[in-house]
Write an enzyme that holds these catalytic residues in place. Structure first.
Site, mmCIF file in Angstrom:
data_model
loop_
_atom_site.group_PDB
_atom_site.id
_atom_site.type_symbol
_atom_site.label_atom_id
_atom_site.label_comp_id
_atom_site.label_asym_id
_atom_site.label_seq_id
_atom_site.Cartn_x
_atom_site.Cartn_y
_atom_site.Cartn_z
ATOM 1 N N ASP A 151 1.207 70.818 -14.866
ATOM 2 C CA ASP A 151 0.337 71.128 -15.997
ATOM 3 C C ASP A 151 -0.584 69.916 -16.208
ATOM 4 O OD1 ASP A 151 0.852 71.921 -19.551
ATOM 5 O OD2 ASP A 151 -0.928 71.374 -18.390
ATOM 6 N N LYS B 4 -9.217 71.327 -21.384
ATOM 7 C CA LYS B 4 -9.860 70.138 -21.945
ATOM 8 C C LYS B 4 -11.092 69.688 -21.149
ATOM 9 C CE LYS B 4 -5.368 68.937 -23.856
ATOM 10 N NZ LYS B 4 -5.512 69.047 -25.296
ATOM 11 N N TYR C 253 4.626 69.957 -23.539
ATOM 12 C CA TYR C 253 3.944 71.062 -24.222
ATOM 13 C C TYR C 253 2.978 71.717 -23.246
ATOM 14 C CZ TYR C 253 1.008 73.473 -27.717
ATOM 15 O OH TYR C 253 0.320 74.417 -28.443
HETATM 16 P P1 KE4 Z 1 -4.631 74.618 -25.406
HETATM 17 O O1 KE4 Z 1 -4.119 76.027 -25.425
HETATM 18 O O2 KE4 Z 1 -4.383 73.887 -26.725
HETATM 19 O O3 KE4 Z 1 -6.065 74.522 -24.914
HETATM 20 O O4 KE4 Z 1 -3.789 73.799 -24.299
HETATM 21 C C1 KE4 Z 1 -2.390 73.764 -24.387
HETATM 22 C C2 KE4 Z 1 -1.875 72.557 -23.625
HETATM 23 C C3 KE4 Z 1 -1.271 72.758 -22.402
HETATM 24 N N1 KE4 Z 1 -0.810 71.711 -21.673
HETATM 25 C C4 KE4 Z 1 -0.934 70.438 -22.129
HETATM 26 C C5 KE4 Z 1 -0.405 69.310 -21.290
HETATM 27 C C6 KE4 Z 1 -1.547 70.169 -23.384
HETATM 28 O O5 KE4 Z 1 -1.645 68.889 -23.822
HETATM 29 C C7 KE4 Z 1 -2.034 71.256 -24.144
HETATM 30 C C8 KE4 Z 1 -2.677 71.054 -25.507
HETATM 31 N N2 KE4 Z 1 -2.659 69.723 -26.016
HETATM 32 C C9 KE4 Z 1 -2.620 69.601 -27.455
HETATM 33 C C10 KE4 Z 1 -2.682 68.103 -27.782
HETATM 34 N N3 KE4 Z 1 -1.525 67.414 -27.401
HETATM 35 C C11 KE4 Z 1 -3.667 70.385 -28.124
HETATM 36 C C12 KE4 Z 1 -3.947 69.994 -29.559
HETATM 37 C C13 KE4 Z 1 -3.682 71.153 -30.491
HETATM 38 O O6 KE4 Z 1 -2.639 71.845 -30.333
HETATM 39 O O7 KE4 Z 1 -4.537 71.346 -31.396
#
Ligand code: KE4
Length: 428
Positions: free
Chosen positions: A239, A267, A144
Site C-alpha cells: 500500500d 495522494k 491504515y
Molecule cells: P484515502 O481513501 O483517504 O484517499 O486513502 C486511504 C489510505 C490508504 N492507505 C494509506 C497508507 C493511507 O495513508 C491512506 C489515507 N491516509 C490518511 C492519513 N494518514 C488520510 C487522512 C484522512 O483520513 O483524512
C-alpha cells in the site's frame, strides 16, 4: 494566534456535516480545540480564515509534495476544465498518465485509476482474492488502508485516534477473513500462514508505515514477507498510497529493493485531486473487468481534471533532477534541529524518519509497531501540537500520523520550525 472565524465556521459546519468535517482526523478530536479552517494555500504556507499564515507539514496528508497551488498543476487543471469536466468515456490523458506511472514504478505493467486510496486498496484486495481464489488477508495492526470494511481491524490513522480500531458496522463475517499481525514481526506472520494453510490470498502492508506515525520496516522484514509470499503462493500488496512517488520515483520498491505483486497509490498521484490507483504485472491486472471476471468500476475514475493534475505532478517529479534527495535532505535537517531542541529541554522523545516522512513520538522506547507507537505521551503531544500551532506551524493533529515534507519549504522555514520547537519544548 486568533482562531475566532475558524471556530464560528466550525460551529456552522457541525449543524450540517457530522462532526463538522468530511474526514474524522481533521476534527482535532485527538488534540482538542476547534479545527483550523483554511482559506487558501500557496507553496509551503496555509492561509487560514483568521488571516494567520501557517507553515504546513500536512500538505493535504501527502499530495502537496511540491507545495500548494503548484503552477504546472493549476495550469493543467484550468486548461482541462475549459474542455469539459467529465465524460464517462475513455480519454487520451488517462493513457498518458498510465504510461508515465508504469515507466516510473518497478514491477507494474498495467494500472487502474480510481478515486481514493481506500478504493485502490479495496480493489487491490478484491483482485488478489479473485486471482488467487482464496478469501483471507493478512494486515498489520496500526496500518491504515482506508475505510473499507476488511481494513477497519486495528486500523491506524484516524481510526486509532478515535480509539475505536474495530469500527461498528464491520460484520463478523468480514472480520473473520482479516488476520492481524504485528508490524516488523516476521515470525508471527509465518505462524499465521501456517495456521491458515492455503487460505490466504494476500498480505497487505504499508511498506513504510505512516499511520502510526512514521515507522520504517526493520531490515529484512519486507524481504522476509516477499520470501514467505513466494513460498506459500500469497500475493504481496504494497500500500503505497502515502509512500508512492514520495519516497522515491518508484516508491518503496525502488528505495528498499523489495518487489510487490500489487501496488496501490493515492495522494501524490492525483496532484491534490481525488485519484487512487492500483497496479501490477499484466497477468494479474488482466483479471479485472472488462477483460477478466474481477469486477471494479467508477463513474469518475480517470476523471480528466484529476488526470491532468496527476499527470502534471508526476511529470514534475519525473523531470526534476534530485527532487527526492532535496526532500530527504530537508527532512534530515529538520530531524536534527528538532532532536537538538528537544534534547536541550530534556524532553523524552524519539523521532522516526525515512525520506521525506518524519514523526515525533513523546516516548522513550523506539517506535517500531502499533504497540510502541501507542506508548507515546498523548498529553505531551497535545501541548506540543497547540504550542506549534500558536507559533504558526501546522503539524498533524494526531500522534498517529506522519509529517509530510514539501519541497516548497525553504531552509528558513525549517529554521523557523526548529525555533518554534525550541520555544514549545520549554513548556513541555
Ligand atoms: P484515502 O481513501 O483517504 O484517499 O486513502 C486511504 C489510505 C490508504 N492507505 C494509506 C497508507 C493511507 O495513508 C491512506 C489515507 N491516509 C490518511 C492519513 N494518514 C488520510 C487522512 C484522512 O483520513 O483524512
Amino acid at each position: 494566534m486568533i482562531y475566532q472565524r475558524s471556530s464560528a465556521l466550525f460551529a456552522a459546519a457541525q449543524k450540517v456535516i457530522p462532526g463538522g468535517v468530511n474526514s474524522p482526523v481533521r476534527a482535532f478530536k485527538a488534540v482538542g480545540g476547534d479545527p483550523i479552517f483554511v482559506k487558501e494555500a500557496r507553496g509551503a504556507y496555509l492561509y487560514d480564515e483568521d488571516g494567520n499564515r501557517l507553515i504546513d507539514y500536512i500538505n493535504s496528508w501527502g499530495p502537496m509534495i511540491l507545495g500548494h497551488a503548484h503552477p504546472s498543476v493549476v495550469d493543467a487543471v484550468i486548461q482541462k476544465t475549459r474542455k469539459g469536466t467529465s465524460f464517462g468515456m475513455p480519454t487520451q490523458i488517462e493513457t498518458e498518465i498510465a504510461e508515465l506511472a508504469v515507466s516510473m514504478v518497478p514491477n507494474i505493467d498495467k494500472i487502474r485509476f480510481v478515486n481514493s486510496g481506500t478504493e485502490a486498496c479495496m480493489s487491490a484486495v478484491r483482485l488478489a482474492r479473485g486471482y488467487a481464489g482464496k478469501d483471507k488477508i493478512i494486515k498489520f495492526a496500526g496500518c491504515y488502508h482506508g475505510h473499507s470494511d476488511s481494513f477497519l481491524i486495528q486500523a491506524g490513522s484516524g481510526a486509532v485516534t478515535f480509539g475505536s480500531p474495530n469500527s461498528p458496522g464491520v460484520t463478523k463475517g468480514t472480520a473473520q477473513d482479516t488476520l492481524l499481525a504485528r508490524y516488523n514481526d516476521l515470525e508471527q506472520v509465518e505462524q499465521i500462514i501456517e495456521s491458515n494453510k492455503n487460505e490466504i490470498a494476500c498480505i497487505i502492508i504499508e511498506p513504510v508505515a505512516g499511520n502510526m506515525g512514521c515507522i520504517p520496516p526493520e531490515k529484512e522484514f519486507l524481504q522476509g514477507l516477499r520470501t514467505l509470499c513466494d513460498t506459500h503462493n500469497i500475493l504481496l500488496i504494497f500500500d503505497e498510497v502515502m509512500t508512492g512517488f514520495r519516497l522515491a520515483k518508484g516508491g518503496v520498491q525502488e528505495l528498499l529493493g523489495v518487489d510487490a505483486d500489487i501496488v496501490t497509490f493515492g495522494k501524490v498521484i492525483g496532484g491534490g485531486l481525488p485519484v487512487g490507483a492500483f497496479a501490477a504485472r499484466e497477468d494479474i491486472m488482466n483479471h479485472l473487468a472488462p477483460l477478466g471476471p474481477v469486477y471494479q468500476a467508477g463513474t469518475l475514475s480517470g476523471n480528466p481534471l484529476a488526470m491532468a493534475a496527476g499527470l502534471a505532478m508526476l511529470t514534475e517529479l519525473n523531470s526534476t533532477p534530485g527532487i527526492f534527495k532535496s526532500l530527504a535532505d530537508k527532512t534530515e535537517y529538520l530531524h536534527k534541529g528538532i532532536e537538538k531542541a528537544l534534547q536541550h529541554h530534556k524532553v523524552v522523545h524519539t523521532i522516526n524518519r525515512i525520506g521525506s516522512m518524519i514523526s515525533v513520538h513523546f516516548a522513550k522506547d523506539k517506535v517500531v509497531d502499533f504497540e510502541t507507537a501507542a506508548h507515546g505521551n498523548n498529553e505531551t503531544f497535545k501541548t506540543f501540537f497547540h504550542g506549534m500551532l500558536n507559533h504558526g506551524i501546522y503539524i498533524a493533529p494526531s500522534a498517529f500520523e506522519s509529517w509530510f515534507i514539501t519541497d516548497a519549504l525553504t531552509y528558513k522555514d525549517l529554521d523557523d520550525t526548529i525555533e518554534a520547537v525550541n520555544k514549545v519544548a520549554a513548556t513541555l
